[in-house]
Design a protein around this motif. Structure first.
Motif, short mmCIF file in Angstrom:
data_model
loop_
_atom_site.label_atom_id
_atom_site.label_comp_id
_atom_site.label_asym_id
_atom_site.label_seq_id
_atom_site.Cartn_x
_atom_site.Cartn_y
_atom_site.Cartn_z
N ALA A 417 0.82 -1.22 0.00
CA ALA A 417 0.00 0.00 0.00
C ALA A 417 0.85 1.27 0.00
O ALA A 417 0.61 2.18 -0.79
N ASP A 418 1.85 1.32 0.87
CA ASP A 418 2.60 2.59 1.02
C ASP A 418 3.46 2.93 -0.19
O ASP A 418 3.59 4.10 -0.54
N THR A 419 4.03 1.93 -0.85
CA THR A 419 4.81 2.24 -2.06
C THR A 419 3.87 2.76 -3.15
O THR A 419 4.25 3.65 -3.92
N GLN A 420 2.64 2.23 -3.19
CA GLN A 420 1.66 2.70 -4.18
C GLN A 420 1.34 4.18 -3.94
O GLN A 420 1.25 4.96 -4.88
N LYS A 421 1.20 4.55 -2.67
CA LYS A 421 0.90 5.95 -2.33
C LYS A 421 2.05 6.87 -2.79
O LYS A 421 1.81 7.96 -3.27
N LEU A 422 3.29 6.40 -2.65
CA LEU A 422 4.43 7.21 -3.10
C LEU A 422 4.44 7.35 -4.61
O LEU A 422 4.78 8.41 -5.14
N MET A 423 4.05 6.28 -5.32
CA MET A 423 4.00 6.37 -6.80
C MET A 423 2.95 7.40 -7.23
O MET A 423 3.19 8.20 -8.14
N ASP A 424 1.79 7.38 -6.56
CA ASP A 424 0.75 8.37 -6.88
C ASP A 424 1.25 9.78 -6.60
O ASP A 424 0.99 10.71 -7.36
N PHE A 425 2.01 9.91 -5.53
CA PHE A 425 2.55 11.22 -5.14
C PHE A 425 3.47 11.77 -6.23
O PHE A 425 3.40 12.94 -6.58
N VAL A 426 4.31 10.92 -6.80
CA VAL A 426 5.24 11.35 -7.86
C VAL A 426 4.45 11.88 -9.05
O VAL A 426 4.78 12.92 -9.64
N TYR A 428 1.34 13.10 -9.15
CA TYR A 428 0.48 14.28 -8.94
C TYR A 428 1.16 15.43 -8.19
O TYR A 428 0.55 16.47 -8.00
N PHE A 429 2.40 15.23 -7.79
CA PHE A 429 3.06 16.24 -6.96
C PHE A 429 3.11 17.61 -7.64
O PHE A 429 2.86 18.64 -7.02
N ALA A 472 -9.75 17.75 2.23
CA ALA A 472 -8.52 16.94 2.05
C ALA A 472 -7.93 16.57 3.40
O ALA A 472 -7.49 15.43 3.60
N ARG A 473 -7.93 17.54 4.34
CA ARG A 473 -7.38 17.26 5.68
C ARG A 473 -8.21 16.21 6.40
O ARG A 473 -7.67 15.28 7.00
N LYS A 474 -9.54 16.38 6.32
CA LYS A 474 -10.43 15.40 6.98
C LYS A 474 -10.22 14.01 6.39
O LYS A 474 -10.17 13.01 7.10
N ARG A 475 -10.12 13.97 5.05
CA ARG A 475 -9.95 12.67 4.38
C ARG A 475 -8.60 12.04 4.73
O ARG A 475 -8.49 10.83 4.81
N SER A 476 -7.59 12.89 4.91
CA SER A 476 -6.28 12.37 5.28
C SER A 476 -6.35 11.67 6.64
O SER A 476 -5.81 10.58 6.83
N PHE A 589 -7.06 16.23 -5.53
CA PHE A 589 -6.46 14.89 -5.65
C PHE A 589 -4.97 14.96 -5.31
O PHE A 589 -4.45 14.11 -4.60
N ALA A 590 -4.33 16.03 -5.83
CA ALA A 590 -2.89 16.19 -5.56
C ALA A 590 -2.66 16.42 -4.07
O ALA A 590 -1.74 15.85 -3.49
N MET A 591 -3.53 17.24 -3.45
CA MET A 591 -3.39 17.49 -2.02
C MET A 591 -3.63 16.21 -1.23
O MET A 591 -2.90 15.89 -0.29
N SER A 592 -4.65 15.47 -1.66
CA SER A 592 -4.99 14.21 -0.97
C SER A 592 -3.83 13.21 -1.10
O SER A 592 -3.41 12.61 -0.10
N THR A 593 -3.30 13.04 -2.34
CA THR A 593 -2.20 12.06 -2.51
C THR A 593 -0.94 12.54 -1.77
O THR A 593 -0.20 11.73 -1.25
N THR A 594 -0.75 13.87 -1.71
CA THR A 594 0.41 14.39 -0.97
C THR A 594 0.27 14.08 0.51
O THR A 594 1.21 13.63 1.15
#
Length: 1508
Positions: A417-426, A428-429, A472-476, A589-594
């Motif tokens: 899961a966490d590596t996937q989140k980092l890939m999304d971050f790259v 949409y950053f 975004a903050r709430k969802r995080s 989406f970018a804020m959420s993935t960040t």
């Protein structure tokens, strides 16, 4: 320039009347002969020095002189010669009037010299190994484009005046143009690879691709053709490029990360020392420091990744900025086009020019956008490889205290899961910082059109931003909570899969199913809240273009009646607002993935900064035979920095080649002593040194899912004679005869298809084969039969064994071996209480001597009984971290066939398969296979069926309503734009604004409704699918778990369920949203220009073709990627559990290479997956740009009949088509790719299932069985259909209260009998009756909950101690305490702070093996059923406790039938009867004394065990 032109008798350089304000535009002769000729030359001369330097610094080896290169050089030579020919021709022809021809004289010379430079560049590129030149491609392209206008002029002149006046110059120009065109064509191809370079098998074609092929992704077409013709297989995929391989990425990154960690550690140390000595930080401050450390470790990881991958990522960012420049140019050109439509006198060519310019800008925008995305995904892929590599390497070095805080499930989650989140971050950053800039630019251009009214748009944006920031903050936060529940669920699933055997024996599946569903419900509840918040976010963003337009147009018309909204203002503003939508929709989406990535970075950083085993825990020195092999000097050790010491004041010297026996009570620290020698414990004081290499046999054998031979060789080369000696010494040769493929038989995960004794012997053989200098043996003989134990001691460990010259440290409970030890260490509570040889200790008359006299007065009888165990004076069993051992996690599922190797014989194969027999015979586990072909329609129907028809109908209706409202308000705008202006004003603006607003708000509400409906529908489906998967897995028989790697099942519960939870709903929202928007655009374009149907229809077919072409390959790539992911998790799981063994054997580098290979295999499928999306995007967008061109050109052609409002509506909407079409196919593919997860989750619906757990309306008495009689009637059992029976015609009658011992050699069928009673395996023939009831006719839970087994391997689950004893809460606390008292655990549990609520860690790691065994006994005492089966249940206990337990079993189960599967004959000598089994038959059955008198098999077994 004008002077030079006038000297040559030419017009001025530029004349607007000639070029722009005319119906036949053309450039002046001066411009054509100077600027257009010199521009490419200036480009080449200015940039070539920099390009040469770049080639010099990045050379790739000399290229061979190919035909392509020769052709380029030859054409260059001809091109250069043309210029010189032209120069000399003019010099000769016009030498009298040379002053008038200076321009014509200079241009050919400059051109020819430039071509000479280009030829030199071609040669230099060949020398430096450049195979496709971007630099020269642009030079030739610029040359051709600059020659087009003179070409047109010369053709026009030739048509008007004929060729005769200046035929030589005409021919020279046409020939030059043709050669330039040929050069441009040749530069589209790549040269051959340098000779002598190693060519990879199935190398990735991107390295052979030309520049043009790279930017348009044509190099990928080959794989798509292959995938379209037949489903892709793993071998069809390309090898990874070197820069994408794990080895390359991690070797570069590891150094960086180590440096960062050192810096972080120094900061930590500095903080610690700055606090005054002796003072303690308040708890709050300590907590804050811990949080701060976690965050800074996350940022350190981010910084390290940025250093490694940042430069390449920045090239992508540059592409994105160029893309934005083109994106903002398109509305400006649209404004010019609408201005042209309004101007009745404007020449027609301008319309065509604007239309073509818009098409060109759109194409360039597409190219740069996809180059950016390709770069991001490549970086994302490399980040994933890097993080997986770091986590894996870390898991091999974390110390035991850190290891306790992170379970296997959590570590697997980090790499999934966490590596996937980092890939999304790259990916949409960039939107995080670029989106606000894009919004600012949009508002600036809007200000230009609407003046201060644009501020109303800014106000709307300012309102939308904070709202979505808050969401975004709430969802995080919700995501963190959801991840916590998911971690809990995945961790529990890991334990269930690892302890499935116990669950089945005790009929506990329902209790654990409810626990998993408890986690799942909380997870889905959090997901639902998150999705509803996301729906608010989506609704506000999708309505943002309307809200901004409504605010701006409203303010614009209301502040002044003279403000007119015409087509130009409305539709250019709408085009800008549509551009504005992209950053606005990307931002949340970018804020959420960040936010998610920051959470993941923190989790990863926390794990990667965990404390590691210190290299100085043990001093390792090279082997010297004349010094002590192992030396302890006043050593104190603990399992964690702050924990209590597990060993105190240890001082020992072990001479080389001696045998040292370590004895002591359960929990006295015997295993900890070996761990201290391995460096696994924290050294508090003193010193340990070990001379030479080490081999280690853990207390619980760690077996890899590989062949038996691979387990023994453990990475070493096979030396046949030594290998055979080792097999013989470890008593494995008889087992090889029973295994279907001998030593090439595949061993199931954690040694599933081996008995406990076989696993231990394989573990021992691995150590012996190693030929190490020091052997650490942690009670390796407790799990083997008596005669086997004696054989192993004599042949391997003892004074005449093959290890006789090695230093051996043996932890043992077997007294018969002690006289042969050179030194005996007696441990009590972590200290050495006595030491000396056997005779010395006896002579001292201490605790050791008392113990020997008390429990071994009949020394002769106890001789050879390998599992008689040593203890100390203390009888109480204490919980202590001392017995916590990272390697002894009992995650092994209790042996399915304890000692019955017939289980893995497989069905005879037909003759035609003889070649494959050896290969297939030993195969046990099924690799995760990829299905092939498109996802079947039934899978969609099944998925939507679980959502329910009413919900689906309402979703479709809401979408249709939403788009109808959108179409209406857009059409209403075009009518408003065409409204005639009367006295400088437009009429009824209030009404128009009101209608526009009402339609827009209706659309916004519909968007919110659709997204919520889809989210809820998908959560319903997700809940149903997870429940179905869980039920299917838990209802599967044991054979299913034996043949299915846990990684496969784990993958289903982690990655696939995650995809169903999150990816499918997002894909569906996107696909349906864009599909309905596309319908709207098509209707609008057809309303404006019905003739567009001629273009739209063929394009629709072309789209259909591209889509089917792409989806076939994309889905198969997704499946291959999924399949190649499971082995990574299985390997990681295996490594974490065997980390101490891997470290002891110093095999870390081999395991790292193994995981590198598995990660690379996975990336091999992932890389073409995202390239396929880029290929699709470029091709579709080029087609979509064709629609823009068609709409614009048709509008220009129909200038007289179309209103500007309608043209504006059609063209501004057609500009969106490009995006819509590619997003539809992409989201459709995403849905289809993720529906594969549904397919994989449903895969286990069709696998064989066990019988029903309970039978409705069963008349089984509640107190059954009351007597406990067992009757076998001609009972037969087989492990699989078509195999030989493992039990043959068993007919036995066991009366109530009888105590039965079951004995026999390995493979005799002892455990098969127990498996039959519990119906773990169903009868092949005959019946078993318990109290007269045929057990085949009652529910499995009814049967298993009424009889009890104490298994050989004690399995505990994470949770409270009480839950481990009574998961259903069926007994009172008083009952539980009584059971603990009888199991001799009451003292120990009552001393715990939380008593019965004491939290057991994963696998019960925080209890010693003996304590875990006592917990299993307490379970049995609590259930107190009339039938008890014991499977060598006291092997891990010391002799005192064992004796107490045996007496407890005799007294507490006095009125019960007890069946003991005995490895040690002395434990059953007082039983009522003994059943002797051999090859599946009962060969003898009588009381022990009668059997000895008969002198049959039992008599000889007793003699071998030294009992006679």
């Amino acid at each position: 320039m004008d002077t030079l032109c006038s000297l040559s008798g030419l017009d001025p350089l530029w004349d607007w009347n000639q070029t722009w304000y005319t119906h036949n535009p053309e450039l002046s002769n001066c411009f054509q002969n100077t600027v257009l000729v010199w521009a490419p030359c200036i480009y080449l001369w200015v940039l070539s020095p920099f390009y040469c330097l770049h080639l010099y610094c990045h050379g790739r080896g000399r290229l061979p002189l190919s035909s392509l290169c020769s052709a380029k050089l030859l054409l260059g030579f001809f091109l250069a010669s043309f210029g010189f020919v032209e120069f000399f021709y003019i010099l000769l022809e016009r030498r009298q009037e040379i002053q008038q021809h200076l321009v014509f004289l200079l241009s050919p010379v400059i051109r020819s010299l430039t071509v000479v430079l280009a030829v030199c560049m071609i040669h230099w590129e060949r020398v430096r190994g450049c195979r496709s030149s971007v630099f020269l491609f642009f030079f030739w392209l610029l040359g051709v484009v600059c020659s087009l206008i003179p070409l047109h002029a010369k053709v026009q002149l030739a048509v008007d005046q004929g060729l005769s006046p200046d035929i030589v110059r005409y021919l020279a120009f046409f020939s030059y143009f043709a050669l330039q065109l040929a050069q441009l064509f040749l530069s589209c191809f790549a040269d051959r690879a340098p000779s002598g370079k190693a060519v990879l098998k199935n190398a990735c074609p991107v390295q052979d691709a030309s520049f043009l092929s790279k930017i348009l992704f044509w190099w990928f077409s080959g794989l798509l053709f292959k995938g379209y013709r037949s489903p892709l297989q793993a071998e069809d995929l390309w090898s990874l490029r070197e820069e994408d391989t794990s080895e390359k990425i991690i070797s570069d990154l590891e150094e960086e990360w180590t440096a960062e960690c050192t810096k972080l550690q120094q900061q930590e140390n500095h903080l610690s020392t700055s606090i005054a000595l002796g003072s303690r930080l308040p708890e709050q401050a300590q907590f804050l420091r811990k949080i701060q450390k976690e965050q800074s470790s996350g940022f350190c990881l981010l910084r390290t990744l940025a250093r490694s991958f940042g430069p390449y990522f920045l090239t992508g960012t540059l592409c994105l900025m160029v893309h934005d420049a083109f994106m903002f140019s398109v509305p400006q050109v649209l404004s010019l086009l609408l201005g042209f439509m309004k101007d009745e006198d404007a020449p027609l060519w301008k319309g065509y020019f604007y239309a073509s310019l818009m098409f060109l800008l759109s194409c360039l925008q597409s190219i740069f956008n996809h180059q950016y995305t390709y770069t991001c995904f490549t970086v994302g892929m490399r980040v994933k490889t890097a993080v997986m590599g770091l986590v894996y390497r870390k898991s091999l070095v974390v110390n035991s205290a850190a290891r306790r805080t992170c379970t296997v499930g959590e570590i697997v989650n980090l790499v999934s899961a966490d590596t996937q989140k980092l890939m999304d971050f790259v990916v949409y950053f960039n939107a995080v910082w670029l989106a606000p800039i894009e919004v600012t630019l949009c508002l600036f251009f809007l200000w230009q059109h609407l003046g201060p009214s644009a501020l109303a748009g800014i106000a709307t944006v300012i309102f939308i931003f904070p709202l979505n920031g808050f969401i975004a903050r709430k969802r995080s936060k919700l995501q963190e909570i959801q991840m916590k529940y998911m971690d809990g669920r995945v961790k529990l699933m890991n334990e269930i899969l690892n302890g499935i055997k116990i669950l089945k024996f005790y009929a506990w599946e329902k209790a654990f199913l409810e626990q998993v569903l408890g986690y799942r419900e909380k997870e889905l509840k959090t997901l639902k809240k998150s999705q509803i918040l996301y729906s608010v976010s989506i609704a506000s963003f999708n309505s943002s273009s309307f809200l901004i337009a409504f605010a701006m147009f409203g303010v614009y018309v209301l502040i002044d009646d003279k403000n007119i909204l015409d087509a130009q203002k409305i539709f250019v503003s709408m085009a800008l607002i549509n551009i504005l939508k992209t950053p606005l929709s990307q931002l949340p989406f970018a804020m959420s993935t960040t936010m998610q990535a920051l959470v993941s970075l923190k989790r990863l950083g926390k794990f990667l900064c965990q404390d590691e085993l210190k290299p100085d825990n043990v001093t390792r020195e090279s082997f010297k035979s004349d010094v002590d092999g192992v030396v302890f000097e006043n050593g104190t050790f603990s399992w964690s920095k702050d924990g209590p010491p597990c060993l105190k004041r240890i001082s020992v010297r072990v001479p080389c080649g001696s045998l040292v026996a370590v004895v002591g009570h359960v929990g006295s620290g015997k295993s900890s002593l070996l761990s201290a020698m391995l460096g696994e414990t924290e050294k508090r004081s003193g010193a340990v040194s070990v001379k030479g290499s080490v081999a280690y046999v853990p207390q619980q054998a760690w077996i890899q899912n590989a062949s038996l031979q691979d387990n023994i060789l453990f990475g070493r080369e096979k030396k046949e004679s030594w290998y055979q000696r080792v097999l013989e010494a470890c008593a494995l040769l008889p087992d090889l005869d029973n295994l279907p493929a001998g030593d090439t038989t595949e061993i199931g995960e954690k040694g599933l298809n081996l008995s406990g004794g076989q696993k231990q012997r394989v573990s021992l053989a691995r150590a012996v084969y190693r030929k190490a200098d020091v052997y650490l043996l942690d009670d390796p003989l407790s799990a083997v039969d008596a005669h086997v134990g004696q054989h192993i001691f004599n042949k391997v460990i003892g004074p005449r064994g093959i290890l006789r010259d090695k230093t051996r440290i043996l932890v043992t409970h077997g007294m018969s071996f002690l006289p042969q030890a050179d030194l005996i260490l007696v441990l009590v509570d972590g200290e050495i209480s006595e030491r000396g040889s056997y005779q010395e200790l006896l002579n001292r008359n201490g605790a050791f001597a008392d113990f020997i006299h008390t429990f071994a007065s009949s020394e002769r009888k106890e001789c050879f009984s390998e599992a008689s165990q040593r203890g100390s004076r203390r009888l109480s069993v204490r919980l202590s971290v001392t017995e916590y051992m990272p390697f002894s996690r009992d995650l092994s599922q209790e042996q399915l066939i304890s000692g019955d190797t017939n289980s893995i014989t497989i069905e005879p194969l037909p003759d035609s398969d003889e070649d494959h027999i050896q290969e297939d015979l030993g195969k046990l586990t099924k690799a995760d296979k990829a299905r092939i072909g498109r996802v079947k329609l039934e899978m969609y129907i099944e998925y939507f069926h679980t959502i329910g028809l009413p919900l689906i109908v309402s979703i479709v209706f809401l979408y249709a309503f939403q788009q109808a409202a959108s179409l209406s308000y857009n059409y209403w705008l075009s009518l408003w734009a065409d409204q005639p202006v009367i006295n400088g004003t437009q009429l009824n603006t209030d009404l128009k604004l009101g209608v526009y607003g009402a339609l827009g708000f209706a659309q916004g509400i519909a968007i919110f409704g659709t997204t919520v409906a889809i989210s809820l529908g998908c959560i319903i489906a997700s809940r149903h699918l997870h429940l179905e998967l869980l039920n299917n897995v838990l209802h599967s028989p044991m054979s299913f778990f034996e043949t299915t790697p846990s990684g496969n099942l784990f993958n289903r519960f982690a990655k696939e369920i995650d995809a169903i939870d999150n990816m499918i709903p997002d894909g569906l929202k996107m696909m349906l949203g864009y599909f309905f928007k596309l319908m709207e655009v098509c209707i609008i374009v057809l309303m404006a220009t019905p003739f567009a149907a001629v273009i739209i229809l063929p394009m629709a077919f072309l789209y259909g073709f591209i889509q089917s072409f792409y989806v076939a390959t994309s889905c198969q790539l997704r499946r291959l990627e999924s399949v190649s992911r499971s082995p990574i998790y299985t390997h990681l799981n295996e490594t974490v559990q065997g980390a101490s063994v891997i470290r002891a054997f110093n095999e870390q580098s081999r395991f790292i290479m193994g995981v590198n290979h598995k990660v690379d295999q996975n990336q091999t499928a992932y890389f073409p997956r995202f390239v396929a999306t880029r290929w699709l995007g470029v091709n579709l967008e080029f087609l979509g740009n064709g629609i823009v061109l068609a709409a614009s050109i048709l509008s220009v052609m129909a200038k007289g009949t179309l209103s500007p409002g309608m043209v504006g509506l059609a063209v501004s909407h057609s500009l969106q088509v490009t995006g819509f079409l590619s997003w539809i196919v992409r989201s459709w593919t995403d849905v289809e790719n993720n529906i594969v997860s549904v397919e994989r989750v449903k895969e286990y619906a069709d696998t064989p299932k066990e019988a029903a757990w309970t039978i409705e309306g069963s008349s089984l008495p509640p107190s059954w069985p009351q007597k406990g009689t067992i009757e076998f009637h001609d009972y037969g059992l087989q492990y699989r259909k078509g195999l030989e029976l493992a039990l043959k015609g068993i007919s036995v009658h066991i009366k109530e209260r009888e105590k039965i011992g079951i004995v026999g050699r390995t493979g005799a069928g002892k455990s098969s009998l127990a498996l039959g009673i519990f119906r773990i395996l169903e009868a092949a023939k005959g019946q078993i009756f318990i109290d007269g009831i045929n057990i085949a006719e009652i529910g499995l839970h009814d049967l298993r909950s009424r009889i009890t087994i104490i298994p050989q391997d004690p399995v505990l689950f994470s949770g409270s101690l009480r839950m481990n004893l009574d998961p259903f809460d069926a007994y009172t606390d008083e009952d539980v305490w009584n059971a603990l008292e009888l199991a001799h655990l009451k003292n120990f549990v009552s001393e715990l702070p939380d008593k019965l609520n004491h939290e057991c860690s994963e696998g019960g790691e925080n209890l010693s093996l003996g304590q875990r065994q006592l917990v299993c006994l307490a379970r049995a005492l609590l259930r107190k059923t009339k039938i008890l089966v014991l499977d060598e249940a006291t092997a891990a206990l010391d002799l005192e406790t064992d004796t107490l337990i045996q007496s407890t079993i005799r007294s507490q189960f006095e009125d019960c039938a007890v069946l003991t599967i005995a490895h040690r004959l002395n434990t059953i000598m007082d039983y009522t009867k003994v059943i002797v089994m051999d090859k599946g038959h009962v060969v003898e059955m009588d009381s022990p004394s009668n059997l000895i008198a008969k002198r049959g098999q039992f008599y000889y077994m007793c003699r071998e065990a030294g009992l006679l």
